[in-house]
Design an enzyme around this catalytic site. Structure first.
Site, PDB file in Angstrom:
ATOM      1  N   ARG A   6       0.881  -1.184   0.000  1.00 40.46           N
ATOM      2  CA  ARG A   6       0.000   0.000   0.000  1.00 40.46           C
ATOM      3  C   ARG A   6       0.901   1.211   0.000  1.00 40.46           C
ATOM      4  NH1 ARG A   6      -2.835   4.210   0.123  1.00 40.46           N
ATOM      5  NH2 ARG A   6      -4.807   4.429   1.174  1.00 40.46           N
ATOM      6  N   GLU A  14     -11.410   5.041  -6.427  1.00 39.24           N
ATOM      7  CA  GLU A  14     -11.687   3.607  -6.340  1.00 39.24           C
ATOM      8  C   GLU A  14     -11.927   2.958  -7.697  1.00 39.24           C
ATOM      9  OE1 GLU A  14     -11.357   1.912  -3.690  1.00 39.24           O
ATOM     10  OE2 GLU A  14     -11.462   3.406  -2.111  1.00 39.24           O
ATOM     11  N   ARG A  58      -1.393  -5.145   4.468  1.00 37.58           N
ATOM     12  CA  ARG A  58      -0.526  -4.764   3.348  1.00 37.58           C
ATOM     13  C   ARG A  58       0.685  -4.016   3.900  1.00 37.58           C
ATOM     14  NH1 ARG A  58      -5.212  -1.708   0.007  1.00 37.58           N
ATOM     15  NH2 ARG A  58      -5.290  -0.731   2.062  1.00 37.58           N
TER      16      ARG A  58
END
Length: 130
Positions: A6, A14, A58
């Site tokens: 990330r 998105e 992540r």
């Protein structure tokens, strides 16, 4: 070990959220990121102020290209994403400044989309036109 990374400090519109439609400039941001990184090796760097992983496990990292340019800076400066400053990291002010400059210059999503700011301060763009 295969890991999901990330980007620290950047949020793009998105494209795969289970509860949100594809957002304006989401596809463009994803394509820009793929073109930017391609198949080249990148350097990952942790931030001493940030946690090592997010709530989805992540890795949280700065991502540097072979020419030592920072992927997050390019995404924000070119209007493909927002500065994501909800958690502490050393480049918070720098990333916020990149966002303000991109907004003032009408770059990327700042010209193409309606940007909505939620009560908690998170930013989203309007749904993409299919």
């Amino acid at each position: 070990t295969v890991e999901t990374v990330r980007f620290i400090g950047v949020d793009t519109p998105e494209t795969h959220h289970p509860d949100r439609p594809v957002e304006c400039y989401g596809r463009e941001a994803a394509e820009y990121t793929k073109q930017l990184i391609g198949k080249q090796k990148v350097r990952l760097q942790a931030d001493p102020l940030d946690t090592n992983r997010d709530r989805y496990n992540r890795l949280l990292r700065y991502v540097y290209l072979p020419d030592n340019s920072l992927v997050q800076q390019k995404l924000i400066s070119e209007g493909y994403g927002f500065a994501y400053t909800f958690f502490p990291f050393t480049k918070t002010l720098e990333f916020s400044n990149y966002e303000q400059q991109a907004k003032a210059a009408g770059k990327g999503l700042w010209a193409a989309c309606q940007v909505n700011v939620e009560a908690n301060g998170s930013k989203h763009t309007n749904p993409a036109q299919l």
